[in-house]
Design an enzyme around this catalytic site. Structure first.
Site, PDB file in Angstrom:
ATOM      1  N   LEU A 208      23.878 -36.343  10.284  1.00 44.05           N
ATOM      2  CA  LEU A 208      24.982 -36.639   9.367  1.00 44.05           C
ATOM      3  C   LEU A 208      25.960 -37.623   9.997  1.00 44.05           C
ATOM      4  CD1 LEU A 208      26.708 -35.934   6.791  1.00 44.05           C
ATOM      5  CD2 LEU A 208      27.715 -34.100   8.160  1.00 44.05           C
TER       6      LEU A 208
ATOM      7  N   ARG B 299      29.781 -27.527  16.244  1.00 46.42           N
ATOM      8  CA  ARG B 299      30.842 -28.301  15.593  1.00 46.42           C
ATOM      9  C   ARG B 299      31.568 -27.502  14.517  1.00 46.42           C
ATOM     10  NH1 ARG B 299      26.758 -33.455  15.392  1.00 46.42           N
ATOM     11  NH2 ARG B 299      27.063 -34.105  17.562  1.00 46.42           N
TER      12      ARG B 299
ATOM     13  N   GLU C 135      16.336 -32.304   9.930  1.00 45.45           N
ATOM     14  CA  GLU C 135      16.037 -31.772   8.596  1.00 45.45           C
ATOM     15  C   GLU C 135      15.149 -32.738   7.809  1.00 45.45           C
ATOM     16  OE1 GLU C 135      19.730 -28.942   7.397  1.00 45.45           O
ATOM     17  OE2 GLU C 135      20.257 -31.050   7.726  1.00 45.45           O
TER      18      GLU C 135
ATOM     19  N   LYS D 243      24.349 -47.387  14.338  1.00 45.49           N
ATOM     20  CA  LYS D 243      24.908 -46.068  14.035  1.00 45.49           C
ATOM     21  C   LYS D 243      23.903 -44.959  14.338  1.00 45.49           C
ATOM     22  CE  LYS D 243      28.805 -47.645  12.378  1.00 45.49           C
ATOM     23  NZ  LYS D 243      30.092 -47.354  13.070  1.00 45.49           N
ATOM     24  N   ARG D 244      22.867 -45.288  15.092  1.00 44.22           N
ATOM     25  CA  ARG D 244      21.810 -44.337  15.451  1.00 44.22           C
ATOM     26  C   ARG D 244      21.178 -43.723  14.198  1.00 44.22           C
ATOM     27  NH1 ARG D 244      23.862 -39.996  19.097  1.00 44.22           N
ATOM     28  NH2 ARG D 244      21.803 -39.915  20.063  1.00 44.22           N
TER      29      ARG D 244
ATOM     30  N   ALA E 182      20.326 -39.615  14.260  1.00 42.51           N
ATOM     31  CA  ALA E 182      21.279 -38.710  14.906  1.00 42.51           C
ATOM     32  C   ALA E 182      21.946 -37.774  13.912  1.00 42.51           C
ATOM     33  CB  ALA E 182      22.330 -39.513  15.658  1.00 42.51           C
TER      34      ALA E 182
ATOM     35  N   GLU F 168      25.164 -28.523  14.610  1.00 42.07           N
ATOM     36  CA  GLU F 168      26.164 -28.084  13.635  1.00 42.07           C
ATOM     37  C   GLU F 168      26.917 -26.839  14.113  1.00 42.07           C
ATOM     38  OE1 GLU F 168      22.998 -30.313  11.302  1.00 42.07           O
ATOM     39  OE2 GLU F 168      23.058 -28.918  12.988  1.00 42.07           O
TER      40      GLU F 168
ATOM     41  N   LEU G 198      29.111 -38.338  10.826  1.00 37.47           N
ATOM     42  CA  LEU G 198      30.386 -37.620  10.914  1.00 37.47           C
ATOM     43  C   LEU G 198      31.578 -38.567  10.820  1.00 37.47           C
ATOM     44  CD1 LEU G 198      29.566 -35.004  13.680  1.00 37.47           C
ATOM     45  CD2 LEU G 198      29.845 -34.598  11.232  1.00 37.47           C
TER      46      LEU G 198
ATOM     47  N   GLY H 296      23.013 -28.098   6.220  1.00 36.85           N
ATOM     48  CA  GLY H 296      23.069 -28.206   4.770  1.00 36.85           C
ATOM     49  C   GLY H 296      21.959 -29.024   4.162  1.00 36.85           C
TER      50      GLY H 296
END
Length: 275
Positions: free
Chosen positions: A79, A150, A127, A40-41, A77, A147, A81, A155
């Protein structure tokens, strides 16, 4: 070499790697913590975030420095998604604050954390890297804040911590245009402290962590906790706090011995780069 075991031993769920989402290995005085969702990177979901918090808490109790890295093709990579779901504004607010709390445990913890970065260091992954005290990027590393493209907003603390490293204008460029920085650009901008050839970030990060693990604890306390706060103070308040920390460190139990070693020529002198 120390011990190695999982920081999160709970059973995997759909979308997770089999086994621990974060791995932990103690090598002498340095804890090696790895994000472990390679297929899932190393996308960050809530369970990985919880496991990371547990690993950082463990390291604070038994290590003197941390190397944080990612297993598989990249550091992270960002969050996950694929697990993103519709949330109310209140839910988004508290979800963001949960990320802040975990990353604050990295930034404001008792011991320094060095990030070893390769491949994608994107969104929430960036982050997380910005929460670490030093960042070593190999030549494959690249940095982005997608972000803005998208339709969402950062956050996990980027507005404060990435912006302080890069400057608000460079961060705005990344969010508004989708600009991606390679490792060299990240170093020029202040985001990466070191750039090394592909595959060498863990070794360099380990070298730095070993060096920091030998630092006097009161000096480490000053660097980790006083220095960031001084940046937010007025000049006079900052200088006052500097004097307080200097008084604390220089009267600590290790200072006299280390200074005596230097005066009596037992300690190493500062040498030029590459010496």
């Amino acid at each position: 070499m120390g011990t190695s075991d999982a920081a999160d031993a709970s059973a995997a769920r759909p979308g997770d790697e089999a086994g621990a989402l974060v791995t932990y290995e103690l090598r002498g005085a340095v804890a090696w913590i790895a994000l472990n969702r390679p297929s899932k990177r190393n996308a960050i979901n809530d369970r990985l975030l919880d496991a990371l918090g547990a690993a950082i808490a463990r390291a604070a109790g038994e290590a003197r420095a941390v190397v944080l890295h990612g297993n598989g093709p990249c550091f992270s990579a960002g969050l996950d998604l694929a697990e993103h779901r519709a949330r109310s504004a209140e839910e988004v607010f508290h979800h963001s604050r949960g990320w802040h709390a975990t990353f604050a445990a990295v930034r404001r913890g008792r011991i320094p954390v060095v990030a070893a970065l390769h491949g994608a260091t994107v969104g929430g992954g960036l982050e997380l890297a910005a929460a670490c005290h030093l960042r070593v990027a190999d030549s494959t590393a690249f940095f982005a804040l997608p972000e803005g493209q998208r339709g969402i907003y950062v956050g996990g603390g980027a507005s404060v911590h990435v912006a302080r490293l890069l400057g608000a204008s460079r961060m705005a460029d990344m969010m508004l245009t989708g600009r991606v920085l390679d490792a060299d650009a990240a170093e020029r901008g202040g985001l990466a402290n070191y750039v090394v050839p592909a595959g060498e970030a863990p070794a360099k990060a380990g070298e730095l962590a070993e060096r920091m693990a030998g630092m006097a604890p009161l000096t480490v306390l000053g660097v980790l906790h006083a220095l960031p706060r001084i940046q937010d103070m007025s000049e006079e308040d900052g200088l006052f706090v500097e004097s307080l920390v200097a008084a604390l460190a220089q009267t600590g139990p290790e200072a006299a011995a280390r200074l005596a070693d230097f005066v009596e020529k037992r300690g190493a002198k500062v040498a030029g780069p590459g010496a």
